[in-house]
Design an enzyme around this catalytic site. Structure first.
Site, short mmCIF file in Angstrom:
data_model
loop_
_atom_site.label_atom_id
_atom_site.label_comp_id
_atom_site.label_asym_id
_atom_site.label_seq_id
_atom_site.Cartn_x
_atom_site.Cartn_y
_atom_site.Cartn_z
CB ALA A 12 -6.96 9.50 53.36
CE1 TYR A 13 -0.25 5.77 57.06
CE2 TYR A 13 1.38 7.07 55.86
CZ TYR A 13 1.07 6.14 56.84
OH TYR A 13 2.08 5.60 57.61
#
Length: 311
Positions: free
Chosen positions: A190-191
């Protein structure tokens, strides 16, 4: 003659060191003078890196607009800055409450920012949110939260400030991003996705803004360590992955990144990669030898960490 020959090398090294020191000192003074009287907006100014960026820009005589989610921490930063600065050489910072992940409030906050001085010369997009965990353990809600903080928040604020810069045909935008905007690291999907998206947006923006004399730069450190970071317990060298991507001294110090941000502004650099040779090489391996890169990534996975969220 023999004594001169013996002293020649030390004297040469001393002379070279002196020249380098003078060069760096002059460069630093020029960097500070480049932001004097400029209106500089820093998001998440209350973070470790945000505080250091605030310090170096304030020392350079910038007119700061500091944004953060907590009023008490903003006031503490304000007091720390004015207590060590020469009031005849600096400006008292303006404070603005801003949660960059709250997209709905950004337009109103942008108006508040512009009302401080009527313009923005330099926008430093510093706010960020991290999450660590296997893909299947991260909820879609958390994925969206990370994208709001790391992508939609910064671009929404940037778009709100851009018309002012375009009308004046001047301005600078700096994105403090991450090496994970260049390469993906397992358990950071996600990051890394949000950082990749941000790089894509600001790369396009850079080209589009050239005709308006607006420069766009990105600063990409490996990761930013805390002030008193200590290595975690366990066998760090056991993982090929960790060895491949670790940063010497456990990350880049906030002071180092803040000073690089100032140099990026003064020199109008387009992209900076702050990494030691190993992660720097990883970026090139990913580009030119992707199969080798993917093999190294796969071999480095040992265990699945628990989901961890960090602002």
């Amino acid at each position: 003659m023999g004594i001169l020959a013996v002293l020649a090398l030390p004297l040469l090294l001393l002379g070279i060191s002196g020249i380098i020191y003078i060069y760096q000192s002059v460069r630093w003074l020029l960097s500070k003078s480049a932001v004097q009287n400029k209106v500089v907006v820093i998001t998440d100014a209350i973070s470790g890196l945000g505080k250091e960026c605030s310090r170096v820009f304030h020392a350079g005589g910038a007119r700061l607009v500091l944004c953060g989610r907590t009023w008490e921490k903003l006031e503490a930063l304000y007091n720390a800055l004015i207590s060590v600065a020469d009031p005849s050489m600096t400006y008292a910072p303006k404070l603005i409450l801003l949660d960059i992940s709250d997209i709905n409030c950004i337009q109103d906050v942008a108006k508040e920012i512009l009302n401080c001085y009527g313009c923005v010369d330099i926008l430093v997009n510093n706010a960020s949110m991290k999450v660590k965990g296997a893909v299947q353990s991260i909820s879609l809600e958390l994925d969206k939260k990370i994208m709001d903080a790391n992508y939609f928040g910064p671009i929404t604020l940037t778009k709100a400030i851009l018309p002012n810069m375009i009308s004046r045909k001047t301005g600078q935008i700096v994105l403090i991003n991450s090496i994970q905007g260049k390469i993906g690291i397992p358990f950071h999907a996600a990051y890394a996705a949000s950082k990749h998206a941000a790089v894509g947006f600001f790369d396009c923006l850079r080209a589009e803004m050239e005709e308006f004399n607006i420069s766009v730069g990105t600063v990409n450190p490996t990761f930013i360590c805390s002030y008193h970071h200590q290595p975690a317990a366990g066998n760090w060298e056991a993982s090929i992955w960790k060895f491949f991507f670790r940063k010497v001294a456990y990350g880049v110090h906030p002071v180092e990144v803040a000073e690089e941000v100032l140099r990026t502004v003064s020199s109008k650099k387009q992209e900076v990669l702050m990494a030691n040779p190993i992660p720097r090489a990883a970026v090139y391996i990913r580009t030119f030898f992707p199969e080798l890169f993917f093999a190294i990534v796969a071999s480095g996975i040992r265990e699945k960490p628990k989901t961890k969220e960090e602002n």
